[in-house]
Design a protein around this motif. Structure first.
Motif, PDB file in Angstrom:
ATOM      1  N   GLY A 153     -17.771  13.837  -7.712  1.00  6.88           N
ATOM      2  CA  GLY A 153     -17.094  15.110  -7.552  1.00  6.88           C
ATOM      3  C   GLY A 153     -17.958  16.334  -7.334  1.00  6.88           C
ATOM      4  N   THR A 154     -19.207  16.150  -6.957  1.00  6.45           N
ATOM      5  CA  THR A 154     -20.108  17.289  -6.775  1.00  6.45           C
ATOM      6  C   THR A 154     -19.557  18.301  -5.775  1.00  6.45           C
ATOM      7  N   THR A 155     -19.048  17.831  -4.639  1.00  7.09           N
ATOM      8  CA  THR A 155     -18.521  18.752  -3.631  1.00  7.09           C
ATOM      9  C   THR A 155     -17.319  19.528  -4.169  1.00  7.09           C
ATOM     10  N   ALA A 156     -16.438  18.869  -4.888  1.00 10.50           N
ATOM     11  CA  ALA A 156     -15.270  19.545  -5.462  1.00 10.50           C
ATOM     12  C   ALA A 156     -15.701  20.602  -6.476  1.00 10.50           C
ATOM     13  N   VAL A 157     -16.660  20.261  -7.321  1.00 13.89           N
ATOM     14  CA  VAL A 157     -17.171  21.213  -8.320  1.00 13.89           C
ATOM     15  C   VAL A 157     -17.795  22.417  -7.616  1.00 13.89           C
ATOM     16  N   ALA A 158     -18.615  22.162  -6.604  1.00 12.25           N
ATOM     17  CA  ALA A 158     -19.264  23.251  -5.862  1.00 12.25           C
ATOM     18  C   ALA A 158     -18.232  24.119  -5.145  1.00 12.25           C
ATOM     19  N   ALA A 159     -17.195  23.501  -4.605  1.00 15.44           N
ATOM     20  CA  ALA A 159     -16.139  24.263  -3.923  1.00 15.44           C
ATOM     21  C   ALA A 159     -15.444  25.208  -4.905  1.00 15.44           C
ATOM     22  N   VAL A 160     -15.079  24.709  -6.072  1.00  9.64           N
ATOM     23  CA  VAL A 160     -14.420  25.544  -7.079  1.00  9.64           C
ATOM     24  C   VAL A 160     -15.331  26.692  -7.495  1.00  9.64           C
ATOM     25  N   LYS A 161     -16.608  26.397  -7.733  1.00 11.33           N
ATOM     26  CA  LYS A 161     -17.551  27.425  -8.182  1.00 11.33           C
ATOM     27  C   LYS A 161     -17.788  28.507  -7.130  1.00 11.33           C
ATOM     28  N   THR A 162     -17.541  28.198  -5.861  1.00  7.25           N
ATOM     29  CA  THR A 162     -17.785  29.165  -4.790  1.00  7.25           C
ATOM     30  C   THR A 162     -16.490  29.754  -4.219  1.00  7.25           C
ATOM     31  N   GLY A 163     -15.361  29.497  -4.866  1.00  7.10           N
ATOM     32  CA  GLY A 163     -14.100  30.090  -4.434  1.00  7.10           C
ATOM     33  C   GLY A 163     -13.490  29.459  -3.191  1.00  7.10           C
ATOM     34  N   ARG A 164     -13.798  28.166  -2.987  1.00  4.40           N
ATOM     35  CA  ARG A 164     -13.195  27.440  -1.874  1.00  4.40           C
ATOM     36  C   ARG A 164     -12.191  26.437  -2.427  1.00  4.40           C
ATOM     37  N   HIS A 165     -11.294  25.978  -1.564  1.00  5.86           N
ATOM     38  CA  HIS A 165     -10.373  24.908  -1.911  1.00  5.86           C
ATOM     39  C   HIS A 165     -11.033  23.594  -1.508  1.00  5.86           C
ATOM     40  N   TYR A 166     -10.560  22.491  -2.047  1.00  5.77           N
ATOM     41  CA  TYR A 166     -11.166  21.210  -1.700  1.00  5.77           C
ATOM     42  C   TYR A 166     -10.102  20.129  -1.590  1.00  5.77           C
ATOM     43  N   ILE A 167     -10.447  19.142  -0.809  1.00  5.91           N
ATOM     44  CA  ILE A 167      -9.698  17.893  -0.728  1.00  5.91           C
ATOM     45  C   ILE A 167     -10.746  16.805  -0.870  1.00  5.91           C
ATOM     46  N   GLY A 168     -10.475  15.817  -1.697  1.00  7.05           N
ATOM     47  CA  GLY A 168     -11.443  14.744  -1.867  1.00  7.05           C
ATOM     48  C   GLY A 168     -10.768  13.402  -2.032  1.00  7.05           C
ATOM     49  N   TYR A 169     -11.486  12.369  -1.611  1.00  2.00           N
ATOM     50  CA  TYR A 169     -10.986  10.996  -1.713  1.00  2.00           C
ATOM     51  C   TYR A 169     -12.049  10.151  -2.392  1.00  2.00           C
ATOM     52  N   GLU A 170     -11.627   9.337  -3.355  1.00  2.00           N
ATOM     53  CA  GLU A 170     -12.549   8.413  -4.019  1.00  2.00           C
ATOM     54  C   GLU A 170     -11.801   7.133  -4.353  1.00  2.00           C
ATOM     55  N   ILE A 171     -12.358   6.024  -3.911  1.00  2.00           N
ATOM     56  CA  ILE A 171     -11.711   4.727  -4.097  1.00  2.00           C
ATOM     57  C   ILE A 171     -11.975   4.135  -5.486  1.00  2.00           C
ATOM     58  N   ASN A 172     -13.099   4.499  -6.090  1.00  2.00           N
ATOM     59  CA  ASN A 172     -13.487   3.940  -7.386  1.00  2.00           C
ATOM     60  C   ASN A 172     -12.830   4.745  -8.518  1.00  2.00           C
ATOM     61  N   PRO A 173     -11.960   4.111  -9.319  1.00  2.00           N
ATOM     62  CA  PRO A 173     -11.242   4.865 -10.361  1.00  2.00           C
ATOM     63  C   PRO A 173     -12.169   5.451 -11.428  1.00  2.00           C
ATOM     64  N   ASP A 174     -13.290   4.792 -11.704  1.00  2.00           N
ATOM     65  CA  ASP A 174     -14.221   5.331 -12.707  1.00  2.00           C
ATOM     66  C   ASP A 174     -14.855   6.631 -12.217  1.00  2.00           C
ATOM     67  N   TYR A 175     -15.315   6.656 -10.966  1.00  2.00           N
ATOM     68  CA  TYR A 175     -15.892   7.884 -10.416  1.00  2.00           C
ATOM     69  C   TYR A 175     -14.836   8.971 -10.258  1.00  2.00           C
ATOM     70  N   PHE A 176     -13.614   8.578  -9.887  1.00  2.00           N
ATOM     71  CA  PHE A 176     -12.537   9.554  -9.775  1.00  2.00           C
ATOM     72  C   PHE A 176     -12.302  10.240 -11.127  1.00  2.00           C
ATOM     73  N   GLN A 177     -12.321   9.478 -12.209  1.00  2.00           N
ATOM     74  CA  GLN A 177     -12.127  10.060 -13.538  1.00  2.00           C
ATOM     75  C   GLN A 177     -13.285  10.991 -13.903  1.00  2.00           C
ATOM     76  N   ILE A 178     -14.508  10.596 -13.553  1.00  2.00           N
ATOM     77  CA  ILE A 178     -15.662  11.470 -13.802  1.00  2.00           C
ATOM     78  C   ILE A 178     -15.472  12.786 -13.061  1.00  2.00           C
ATOM     79  N   CYS A 179     -15.022  12.710 -11.806  1.00  2.00           N
ATOM     80  CA  CYS A 179     -14.762  13.917 -11.022  1.00  2.00           C
ATOM     81  C   CYS A 179     -13.727  14.796 -11.713  1.00  2.00           C
TER      82      CYS A 179
END
Length: 143
Positions: free
Chosen positions: A106-132
């Motif tokens: 979720g690095t891109t999503a975190v960076a988007a939120v911190k910089t005032g952007r919206h994000y869309i992200g896809y992750e197939i692995n449920p463990d990484y999705f939860q970390i995000c």
């Protein structure tokens, strides 16, 4: 991705050989900076973009356990949030949408939120999705 995106930033462009169209704006991520020792890690990475800007160089150390990032490491190919924030700020405007089709931790999503952007992200692995999701909760709690 080329069909649906207005612009693209692709890490590891050097691994795609001639599969990517010509670009005027490659970014060289200098991972070593002023570190003066030999190690098995790459000194840098080429980042492909479709932007009409000159070639850029970003120095952000990431050599094994030596890093300028404050991130906890969750994913084997995780990029530093600070680096992704720099790219988002240089190549997008506040309020725009950033899409990461390989979200990982979720690095891109975190960076988007911190910089005032919206994000869309896809992750197939449920463990990484939860970390995000957990990382995003932490960002929202600290805001």
């Amino acid at each position: 991705m080329f069909r649906v995106a207005k612009n693209l930033i692709i890490f590891g462009g050097n691994y795609f050989g001639n599969m990517l169209p010509t670009s005027n704006c490659w970014i060289f991520w200098d991972k070593k900076g002023d570190i003066a020792f030999q190690n098995p890690f790459a000194d840098g990475e080429l980042i492909y973009t479709t932007f009409k800007k000159p070639v850029k160089k970003i120095v952000f150390r990431q050599q094994g356990f030596i890093t300028d990032s404050k991130d906890k490491r969750y994913h084997p190919t995780q990029k530093p949030t600070e680096l992704v924030q720099m790219l988002i700020e240089q190549f997008t405007e506040p309020g725009q949408i950033v899409c990461d089709p390989f979200l990982g931790s979720g690095t891109t999503a975190v960076a988007a939120v911190k910089t005032g952007r919206h994000y869309i992200g896809y992750e197939i692995n449920p463990d990484y999705f939860q970390i995000c999701c957990d990382r995003l909760d932490d960002v929202e709690e600290s805001a």
